[in-house]
Write an enzyme that holds these catalytic residues in place. Sequence first.
Site: not given
Length: 372
Positions: A47, A99, A171, A196
């Site tokens: 983690r 978005y 972004d 993406k």
Amino acid sequence: MRLESLAVRAGAEPDPATGAIAPPLHLSTTFRHGPAGERVGGYEYAREGNPNVSQLEAGIAALEGGAAALAFSSGMAATDALFSALPPDSHVLIPRDVYHGVRVLGREFLARQGITLEAVDVTDAAAVEAALKPNTRCIWIETPSNPQLQIADIAACAEIAHRAGALLAVDSTFATPCLQQPLALGASVVMHSTTKYFGGHSDVMGGALVFAQASGLHEAIAHARHVRGAVLAPFNAWMTLRGLRSLPARMAWHCRNARAVAEFLSAHTHVEAVHWPGLAAHRNHAIAARQMRDFGGMLSVRIRGGRAAALAFAGKLRLFTNATSLGGCESLIEHRASVEGPQPISPDNLLRVSVGVEHPDDLVDDLRQALA
Ligand SMILES: *Cc1c(COP(=O)(O)O)cnc(C)c1O
């Protein structure tokens, strides 16, 4: 080194233990340490850190020209991590065309943390300036934007943000570092949904933040990721780094095909408008041409005849699959207003297109038959 060459090598040398060219996948959740917790090989618990995640982060940072990167389990986890690192009374400017998930995040979750997101037309620098408040700590832009392909002037927004003592976060999912490098234009942080184009094959989720400086912000977000746990799985990091290797090569094809599709659609009588920043008719073409190397594989199209005509067209396509998401090898099309929930902001005749890497003539043939 040029980006194409960098992408092939960045982040991982051949494995020193075995000579393996592809990096070994480290699934171990825990790493041996000394009796008092002394580190042996640089890692402790997955983690906190994992070698595959570190390699991906180094690769993404190299392509963006950033000082450091942090990988997350999704683009939304990366976005949430950045906003959540802001002080609790922060005001954040976001684009009108942003978005969809960012709007929902702000409304349903960040508001409870005292963080207010306010939408402004980020393609208009004067409007951004006018919307600043004393507690504006971040200007978040998305360029090109999803789904209307609006372009914000990164350098101008960076200047406004820095004068106000705020971060400029970009972004840059649609552009990828192949087409624009926001940090070089003054941005503080870049966000990618690596789901993406980085992954590139519609088979792995992830997100990343890339920082201009290895600053306190980077450290604070790394610590928050360790504690809150929005980590990227080792296999997903491995897959995404594999995608990164061919990112510049794929982007060149996406851009070429998108140009063919945009030019065909914009000349068609059943088409009302095409939003692709490479077209001279695009409202912000000049800014796009200045800050981008090419114009990307994403576009949107508004069909004459409203929602019904748009849906009929989408339903007749054979090579473009009706599906959400973007950036894979296959061409996809989506009616955004249908998936934006109860208050859609996308026009009801707008279809978002992710142009894949098929032959451009096949793509155009399919569009022609569906519009006939
Ligand atoms: C997909 C996307 C996101 C969200 O990323 P996920 O990986 O789906 O969480 C954010 N911004 C843009 C522009 C996107 O296309």
